[in-house]
Every structure is written in structure tokens, then in C-alpha cells.
Motif scaffolding. Structure first.
Motif, PDB file in Angstrom:
ATOM      1  N   ILE A 175       0.846  -1.204   0.000  1.00  0.00           N
ATOM      2  CA  ILE A 175       0.000   0.000   0.000  1.00  0.00           C
ATOM      3  C   ILE A 175       0.881   1.254   0.000  1.00  0.00           C
ATOM      4  CG2 ILE A 175      -1.630   1.348   1.404  1.00  0.00           C
ATOM      5  CD1 ILE A 175      -2.877  -1.350   2.286  1.00  0.00           C
ATOM      6  N   ARG A 176       1.955   1.219   0.802  1.00  0.00           N
ATOM      7  CA  ARG A 176       2.870   2.379   0.861  1.00  0.00           C
ATOM      8  C   ARG A 176       3.404   2.711  -0.528  1.00  0.00           C
ATOM      9  NH1 ARG A 176       2.472   6.119   3.864  1.00  0.00           N
ATOM     10  NH2 ARG A 176       2.337   7.079   1.838  1.00  0.00           N
ATOM     11  N   GLU A 177       3.825   1.653  -1.240  1.00  0.00           N
ATOM     12  CA  GLU A 177       4.428   1.860  -2.553  1.00  0.00           C
ATOM     13  C   GLU A 177       3.420   2.455  -3.532  1.00  0.00           C
ATOM     14  OE1 GLU A 177       6.826  -1.526  -3.653  1.00  0.00           O
ATOM     15  OE2 GLU A 177       6.642  -0.940  -5.767  1.00  0.00           O
ATOM     16  N   VAL A 178       2.206   1.902  -3.521  1.00  0.00           N
ATOM     17  CA  VAL A 178       1.180   2.405  -4.446  1.00  0.00           C
ATOM     18  C   VAL A 178       0.821   3.854  -4.098  1.00  0.00           C
ATOM     19  CG1 VAL A 178      -1.223   2.117  -5.177  1.00  0.00           C
ATOM     20  CG2 VAL A 178       0.286   0.118  -5.016  1.00  0.00           C
ATOM     21  N   LEU A 179       0.658   4.145  -2.816  1.00  0.00           N
ATOM     22  CA  LEU A 179       0.333   5.526  -2.426  1.00  0.00           C
ATOM     23  C   LEU A 179       1.443   6.481  -2.870  1.00  0.00           C
ATOM     24  CD1 LEU A 179      -1.125   5.129   1.208  1.00  0.00           C
ATOM     25  CD2 LEU A 179      -2.405   5.601  -0.899  1.00  0.00           C
ATOM     26  N   ASP A 180       2.689   6.086  -2.655  1.00  0.00           N
ATOM     27  CA  ASP A 180       3.813   6.950  -3.031  1.00  0.00           C
ATOM     28  C   ASP A 180       3.862   7.161  -4.541  1.00  0.00           C
ATOM     29  OD1 ASP A 180       4.349   7.028  -0.380  1.00  0.00           O
ATOM     30  OD2 ASP A 180       6.259   5.955  -0.474  1.00  0.00           O
ATOM     31  N   ASP A 181       3.672   6.064  -5.290  1.00  0.00           N
ATOM     32  CA  ASP A 181       3.693   6.160  -6.754  1.00  0.00           C
ATOM     33  C   ASP A 181       2.642   7.131  -7.270  1.00  0.00           C
ATOM     34  OD1 ASP A 181       5.746   4.439  -6.986  1.00  0.00           O
ATOM     35  OD2 ASP A 181       4.550   2.705  -7.622  1.00  0.00           O
ATOM     36  N   GLU A 182       1.536   7.203  -6.560  1.00  0.00           N
ATOM     37  CA  GLU A 182       0.426   8.048  -7.025  1.00  0.00           C
ATOM     38  C   GLU A 182       0.466   9.445  -6.410  1.00  0.00           C
ATOM     39  OE1 GLU A 182      -1.977   7.171  -9.326  1.00  0.00           O
ATOM     40  OE2 GLU A 182      -0.931   5.267  -9.632  1.00  0.00           O
ATOM     41  N   GLY A 183       1.542   9.749  -5.687  1.00  0.00           N
ATOM     42  CA  GLY A 183       1.681  11.109  -5.153  1.00  0.00           C
ATOM     43  C   GLY A 183       1.053  11.320  -3.791  1.00  0.00           C
ATOM     44  N   PHE A 184       0.752  10.228  -3.093  1.00  0.00           N
ATOM     45  CA  PHE A 184       0.147  10.358  -1.761  1.00  0.00           C
ATOM     46  C   PHE A 184       1.127   9.986  -0.651  1.00  0.00           C
ATOM     47  CE2 PHE A 184      -3.513   9.834  -4.621  1.00  0.00           C
ATOM     48  CZ  PHE A 184      -4.184  11.002  -4.315  1.00  0.00           C
ATOM     49  N   GLU A 185       2.378  10.473  -0.809  1.00  0.00           N
ATOM     50  CA  GLU A 185       3.386  10.138   0.197  1.00  0.00           C
ATOM     51  C   GLU A 185       3.061  10.751   1.561  1.00  0.00           C
ATOM     52  OE1 GLU A 185       4.473  11.470  -2.913  1.00  0.00           O
ATOM     53  OE2 GLU A 185       4.069  13.497  -2.228  1.00  0.00           O
ATOM     54  N   ASP A 186       2.135  11.717   1.601  1.00  0.00           N
ATOM     55  CA  ASP A 186       1.765  12.332   2.885  1.00  0.00           C
ATOM     56  C   ASP A 186       0.666  11.576   3.629  1.00  0.00           C
ATOM     57  OD1 ASP A 186       3.564  14.321   2.478  1.00  0.00           O
ATOM     58  OD2 ASP A 186       2.104  15.769   1.712  1.00  0.00           O
ATOM     59  N   VAL A 187       0.063  10.612   2.991  1.00  0.00           N
ATOM     60  CA  VAL A 187      -1.019   9.870   3.656  1.00  0.00           C
ATOM     61  C   VAL A 187      -0.399   8.787   4.546  1.00  0.00           C
ATOM     62  CG1 VAL A 187      -2.975   8.306   3.291  1.00  0.00           C
ATOM     63  CG2 VAL A 187      -2.709  10.346   1.856  1.00  0.00           C
ATOM     64  N   ALA A 188      -0.794   8.779   5.816  1.00  0.00           N
ATOM     65  CA  ALA A 188      -0.186   7.852   6.782  1.00  0.00           C
ATOM     66  C   ALA A 188      -0.888   6.490   6.763  1.00  0.00           C
ATOM     67  CB  ALA A 188      -0.266   8.451   8.184  1.00  0.00           C
ATOM     68  N   ILE A 189      -0.141   5.477   7.200  1.00  0.00           N
ATOM     69  CA  ILE A 189      -0.725   4.131   7.341  1.00  0.00           C
ATOM     70  C   ILE A 189      -0.738   3.745   8.821  1.00  0.00           C
ATOM     71  CG2 ILE A 189      -0.478   1.674   6.789  1.00  0.00           C
ATOM     72  CD1 ILE A 189       0.844   2.460   4.159  1.00  0.00           C
ATOM     73  N   MET A 190      -1.943   3.465   9.304  1.00  0.00           N
ATOM     74  CA  MET A 190      -2.083   2.883  10.644  1.00  0.00           C
ATOM     75  C   MET A 190      -2.351   1.394  10.427  1.00  0.00           C
ATOM     76  SD  MET A 190      -4.614   3.893  13.807  1.00  0.00           S
ATOM     77  CE  MET A 190      -6.204   3.657  13.011  1.00  0.00           C
ATOM     78  N   ALA A 191      -1.386   0.560  10.774  1.00  0.00           N
ATOM     79  CA  ALA A 191      -1.512  -0.872  10.504  1.00  0.00           C
ATOM     80  C   ALA A 191      -2.210  -1.579  11.655  1.00  0.00           C
ATOM     81  CB  ALA A 191      -0.135  -1.485  10.284  1.00  0.00           C
ATOM     82  N   TYR A 192      -3.239  -2.345  11.340  1.00  0.00           N
ATOM     83  CA  TYR A 192      -3.776  -3.280  12.321  1.00  0.00           C
ATOM     84  C   TYR A 192      -2.719  -4.395  12.383  1.00  0.00           C
ATOM     85  CZ  TYR A 192      -8.726  -1.550  11.901  1.00  0.00           C
ATOM     86  OH  TYR A 192      -9.902  -0.844  11.916  1.00  0.00           O
ATOM     87  N   SER A 193      -1.676  -4.176  13.171  1.00  0.00           N
ATOM     88  CA  SER A 193      -0.516  -5.081  13.114  1.00  0.00           C
ATOM     89  C   SER A 193      -0.798  -6.386  13.825  1.00  0.00           C
ATOM     90  CB  SER A 193       0.681  -4.406  13.765  1.00  0.00           C
ATOM     91  OG  SER A 193       1.002  -3.217  13.085  1.00  0.00           O
ATOM     92  N   ALA A 194      -1.282  -6.278  15.070  1.00  0.00           N
ATOM     93  CA  ALA A 194      -1.602  -7.476  15.851  1.00  0.00           C
ATOM     94  C   ALA A 194      -3.111  -7.533  15.986  1.00  0.00           C
ATOM     95  CB  ALA A 194      -0.932  -7.418  17.207  1.00  0.00           C
ATOM     96  N   LYS A 195      -3.722  -8.098  14.959  1.00  0.00           N
ATOM     97  CA  LYS A 195      -5.179  -8.231  14.981  1.00  0.00           C
ATOM     98  C   LYS A 195      -5.500  -9.711  15.183  1.00  0.00           C
ATOM     99  CE  LYS A 195      -9.377  -7.590  12.336  1.00  0.00           C
ATOM    100  NZ  LYS A 195     -10.012  -6.964  11.170  1.00  0.00           N
TER     101      LYS A 195
END
Ligand code: PBG
Length: 324
Positions: A175-195
Motif C-alpha cells: 500500500i505504501r508503494e502504491v500511495l507513493d507512486d500516485e503522489g500520496f506520500e503524505d497519507v499515513a498508514i495505521m496498521a492493524y498489526s496485531a489483529k
């Protein structure tokens, strides 16, 4: 020093003394308020198993977010309920999805509100699983593309934070890579890491009609018996570029919240899930518990365990109580 020299009660004698030595404080700014949004207008369809919560339309979601904002709550997380479900959750993937519309409306109405979105397929798929299903299996890698496309829809609409809750491997990095490629490097990711594969999600699945049509989620969500594995998940998400890591549920997993807090320098979120909220509501309805007090105590426990922020259906109610 031991008793009688040491008397811990000396610092508990008055409210002012207690306030001076208080180690943990709750604030409305700690809370993230979950909202369920479906197509339509003027709707507030109560969710029976989540007293006080409703399935909203975009306009009433804005009203509800404004009510919370006025009480000091600074963030919402949106869950979408589509008109129709299909095998690949295609309603999640268009710029006219109910979430995209609601994000745009919230950004316009409440410019300072933090808008977060849940990224997952289970609310949108007819089989109710969190990804692409083939021969009864949820496939990891083909699901990544769908998740990234959904995250992109949310980012384009103006979400500040996208929160993947599917538990596919590698989704944060993808998701990070796709967001960055599309110019959304400022959008943060909150991961449900331990779900965890938890039974405490029951009321949520009623609300979103997202219970799996066959099998369960144990093939992708975590085994409730495991805590070390949560640390591996957090480490992976951190490497992949997560900005915030999350533990979910919160109350039955406070040891995990604490361990994650000690492992990472990233902000830690904890999700007080639907079943945790419903339990307290149900007991209070019977007159067995004092709702206001247990609501605040349950949230304080989560914060004391190490959470920086708490996703909670109590958000506006608890904010109201804290103002008193
Ligand atoms: C979507 C999702 C779920 C919850 C948050 N995101 C349901 C699930 O995994 O079955 C549960 C939240 C709650 O119970 O309050 N995957």
C-alpha cells in the motif's frame, strides 16, 4: 522502607493529592471514533448489538463527527457498508464509494478533523472474507492489489490515514508503494498489526453484515494465544513503513499493548472493539455495572498499558464524561 514508616495511603487522602500523583490521564484527543456509513441520506439505523451506535449515511455521519468534534474528539475511522456485495468487493474500489463520498464531506465540513479509513474487503465481499477467495482459501498476494486500490480511493478522497485491517502479509509495504507512486506520500498508514481472530468482533459483523459465509478468519488473523508473534508482526509493519501500529482487541490483550509499546518508537493504537463495548453496555442495562465509570476505567486501563490512542465506540460519551 516498610510499614509503619511507609504508608501509601498518605497520598490518597484527598482528591487534590490524588490528582497530583496520577500517572495516567485520559483526554478526548486520545480517542478515535468509529463510524459505520452506508449509501443514502438522513439515515440513522440503530445497531442493536451496539447500543448508541447507528449505521449512518454520509450527511448524518458528518453530524455525528461534528458532535464528537465539539466534545474534543479529533479523529474518526470510517467503515463502509456497500449497497451490494460481490466476490471482489468492487463497490470499495470506485471514487464514488460510500467511504470516498463521506471522506470528502467530512474534509469539507470539519477541516481540522483527522479522517481515517478502514481498508479491508470483508464489508464488501459476498463471502465476507477479507480478500480474494479461491477454492475456499483467502489468497494473500492477489488481495494486495485490491487493498491498495481501496486505499488509493480513500487517499484521493482526502483521508489523512488509511488503516488496513485485513492481516494479509506484505500489505503495508504494498500500500505504501502504491500511495507513493500516485503522489500520496503524505497519507499515513495505521496498521492493524496485531489483529487477533477474536470472538469480540461479533457486534461489528452484525453492523457491517460481514461475518464470513464459510469458515472463519483464523487463517489470516492471529491466534489469541500468541504474544511474541505480535512483536514479529509489528516489526514487519514497521519495516514496511507503518506510521502507527495497532493492537486489536484491546482489553483482553493489554499485555500485548504493553509489549508493543516497549518494542517500538512508533505511536501505538489499541482498538476497544465492538464486543468490549457491547459487554459493558449490556451489563449496565441490567443495572449490574455503572456504565460511566466502567467506560472510563476500561479506557484508562488501555492507556496505562501503553496505548497512545484508542479506537472506541465510547469516544463522544467518554469525552462528555471527561468534561465534567
Ligand atoms: C474488518 C474489521 C473488523 C473489525 C474492524 N475491521 C471485523 C473483522 O475482522 O471481522 C472489528 C471491529 C470491532 O469489532 O469493533 N476486517
Amino acid at each position: 522502607m516498610a510499614f509503619p514508616e511507609s504508608r501509601p495511603r498518605r497520598l490518597r487522602r484527598t482528591a487534590s493529592l490524588r490528582a497530583m500523583v496520577r500517572e495516567t490521564r485520559l483526554s478526548p484527543a486520545d480517542f478515535i471514533y468509529p463510524l459505520f456509513v452506508e449509501p443514502g441520506a438522513g439515515q440513522r439505523r440503530p445497531i442493536e448489538s451496539l447500543p448508541g451506535q447507528s449505521r449512518l449515511s454520509t450527511d448524518t455521519a458528518v453530524e455525528e463527527a461534528r458532535r464528537a468534534w465539539d466534545l474534543g474528539v479529533r479523529a474518526v475511522i470510517l467503515f463502509g457498508i456497500p449497497e451490494a456485495k460481490d466476490a471482489t468487493g468492487s463497490e470499495a474500489l470506485t471514487n464514488e464509494s460510500v467511504i470516498a463520498k463521506t471522506v470528502r464531506a467530512l474534509r469539507e465540513a470539519l477541516p481540522e478533523l483527522v479522517v481515517m479509513t478502514d481498508v479491508c474487503m470483508c464489508e464488501y465481499t459476498d463471502h465476507g472474507h477479507c480478500g480474494v477467495v479461491e477454492r475456499g482459501e483467502v489468497l494473500n498476494d492477489p488481495t494486495l492489489d485490491l487493498l491498495a486500490r481501496q486505499a488509493l480511493v480513500h487517499a484521493r478522497a482526502g483521508a489523512h490515514v488509511v488503516a488496513p485491517s485485513d492481516m494479509m502479509d506484505g500489505r503495508v509495504g504494498y500500500i505504501r508503494e502504491v500511495l507513493d507512486d500516485e503522489g500520496f506520500e503524505d497519507v499515513a498508514i495505521m496498521a492493524y498489526s496485531a489483529k487477533y481472530a477474536s470472538a469480540f468482533y461479533g457486534p461489528f459483523r452484525d453492523a457491517a453484515d460481514s461475518a464470513p459465509a464459510f469458515g472463519d478468519r483464523r487463517g489470516y488473523q492471529m491466534d489469541p494465544a500468541n504474544a511474541l508473534e505480535a512483536l514479529r508482526e509489528v516489526a514487519l509493519d514497521e519495516q514496511e513503513g507503518a506510521d502507527i501500529v495497532m493492537v486489536k482487541p484491546a482489553g483482553p490483550y493489554l499485555d500485548v499493548v504493553r509489549a508493543v509499546r516497549e518494542l517500538t518508537d512508533l505511536p501505538v493504537a489499541a482498538y476497544q472493539v465492538s464486543g468490549e463495548y457491547a459487554m459493558l453496555q449490556a451489563a449496565a442495562e441490567r443495572g449490574w455495572l455503572d456504565l460511566d465509570r466502567v467506560a472510563l476505567e476500561s479506557l484508562l486501563g488501555i492507556k496505562r498499558a501503553g496505548a497512545d490512542m484508542i479506537i472506541t465506540y465510547f469516544a463522544p460519551h467518554a469525552a462528555e464524561l471527561l468534561a465534567k
